[in-house]
Design a protein around this motif. Structure first.
Motif: not given
Length: 501
Positions: A429-441, A465-470
């Motif tokens: 649900y919703g949307e997130i801005d994710l940063k992995l090792n300094g790289v945004n997506s 947002a609601v994130i399912e973490e597996l």
């Protein structure tokens, strides 16, 4: 006995009126028992238990100039004596109840297999004691003298969530209680506000009065408590305890009121005298060990003992929502008070967070079991939660792990990494801005991202947002933040077990 039966219950409070004399206590049960057997009600005799060795602070045990300490010491009975009194109560065909003022006394009540546990008004918010009582299966009756409506809400919620039987007694902690302080409309308030609880009336009025019992019955009370005493040449009665003759007239008035009755929402007025009376019987909070300035005070750092000083915090001020921080160094056995600690009650803030999370989950359509624990992460303190923090629900954690991460609108989760855990984010649900090792997506609903061990990751959401973490197994000590300030914060999480109702 089922506490929800319609037949009224009359509790005869012995308190300290056995005078520390076993024979006098047995005679008291016998004489009042004769009166009770004339009436078609349930009757119970109530005792009071204090483990005086731990209840009274070590430095105060011989302070007989302190009124209550002298009273407790002068009327002390042994466990064997109390067992004999309970045996006599049951032999006479009555129910047996006791009021514990400390955790050790709850153990004794369970050993005796009593019919009810009674919570005194001075212990109504003694959360360490309530936690112990809630672990028992014995039904609970609690008096509400001096309790604010929010206090009663919290206690009812506490026992309801634990599926424990609770009855409430309207009570005024002034001995004897004058007419202008009786507040009998509170019975109506309690019945309307807490329909799941049986409601009654604990009296301290002049024992010659028979009007209040009639009005209490008319308002729907079904449990009644009254102090009793047997005057002799050796022992005198106090001003609020009934004699056998006075009890007889009181019960006759109750019987008439019940025949007449057949099958206002107004907040209580604070009474300074009552507050002082109740505070005088509460346990103070003391330091179990030396505490340094700036330290958080946990339950392991503290103990509870009688009596409390005037400005001291009491056991009633302590709960898992209360944060105490030492203002200065505190020595062992020192009283915890407003001068040496700062206090922050986080209950309202935490409850507000839980309700916002619940609302966002409802909007998302994600269904969560009502008993799933809610973990609130406030990395830089609860006061900064709206900007930095998340909430998380662990659904399963075995060789594999599944969690739900709830990000409220505008929240950011600071950068961290794991050494063992391999995890996958799936946006429900919703949307997130994710940063992995300094790289945004940007991840939209339905998007998936894999986060391998040692990958630094941070995320934020403008919309919520609601994130399912597996993931693979979650280990408690496998989260490392790049900001060392967070790693050093040992109080960055709050866990709620009951929050969905």
């Amino acid at each position: 006995m089922d506490i929800n039966v319609k037949k009224p219950l009359f509790i005869l409070e012995i308190a300290n009126n056995h005078m520390g004399d076993l024979d006098h206590g047995l005679r008291l049960i016998s004489e009042f028992g004769k009166v009770c057997k004339k009436y078609p009600f349930h009757f119970a005799f109530k005792l009071q238990y204090r483990d005086l060795d731990s209840f009274i602070h070590p430095s105060m045990k011989n302070r007989l100039d302190v009124h209550y300490i002298k009273r407790f010491q002068d009327t002390k009975l042994t466990k064997e004596d109390f067992n004999i009194l309970v045996q006599e109560i049951k032999k006479q065909g009555f129910l047996a109840i006791a009021t514990p003022f400390d955790e050790v006394s709850v153990n004794f009540i369970e050993e005796q297999n009593l019919d009810f546990i009674k919570i005194a008004s001075c212990s109504f918010n003694d959360w360490p004691l309530l936690e112990r009582v809630s672990s028992s299966t014995i039904p609970v009756i609690a008096s509400t003298a001096a309790a604010h409506i929010s206090d009663i809400d919290n206690v009812v919620s506490f026992f309801t969530h634990r599926e424990r039987s609770l009855s409430l007694l309207h009570c005024v902690g002034i001995y004897p209680t004058p007419d202008e302080a009786m507040e009998l409309n509170q019975i109506t308030l309690l019945r309307d506000r807490y329909p799941e609880c049986r409601v009654g009336f604990s009296t301290h009025e002049n024992p010659d009065d028979t009007d209040n019992i009639k009005m209490a019955i008319a308002k729907g009370s079904c449990i009644f408590e009254k102090h009793i005493a047997l005057a002799t040449e050796k022992y005198k009665s106090n001003a609020y305890s009934a004699s056998p003759d006075q009890l007889d007239k009181w019960l006759a008035a109750a019987q008439k009121a019940l025949v007449l009755c057949g099958a206002d929402d107004d907040s209580r007025k604070e009474n300074p005298e009552e507050q002082k009376s109740i505070k005088a019987l509460q346990r103070g909070i003391f330091a179990k060990k030396e505490i340094k300035a700036g330290e958080y005070l946990s339950l392991e750092d503290l103990y509870f003992a009688f009596p409390a000083n005037e400005n001291q915090f009491t056991a009633n001020n302590y709960s898992k929502y209360t944060k105490f921080i030492a203002k200065n160094d505190i020595s062992t056995d020192a009283a915890i008070n407003i001068d040496n600690v700062s206090q922050n009650d986080q209950r309202k803030s935490i409850w507000d967070i839980a309700q916002r999370v619940k609302a966002l989950l409802q909007d998302s359509g994600v269904v969560v079991h009502g008993r799933t624990q809610l973990e609130i992460s406030h990395h830089y303190g609860l006061e900064n939660f709206n900007s930095t923090g998340i909430t998380m629900l662990t659904l399963i954690n075995r060789d594999y792990c599944k969690k739900l991460i709830v990000v409220l609108p505008g929240q950011e989760h600071p950068e961290q990494y794991h050494l063992q855990k391999d995890e996958t984010f799936h946006v429900l649900y919703g949307e997130i801005d994710l940063k992995l090792n300094g790289v945004n997506s940007k991840l939209l609903r339905g998007d998936v991202a894999i986060i391998e061990p040692e990958v630094r990751h941070a995320f934020t959401s403008v919309t919520g947002a609601v994130i399912e973490e597996l993931s693979s197994t979650h280990f408690k000590n496998d989260s490392y933040y790049t900001d060392e300030q967070i790693n050093q914060n040992k109080h960055r999480k709050t866990i709620l077990s009951y929050w969905m109702d």
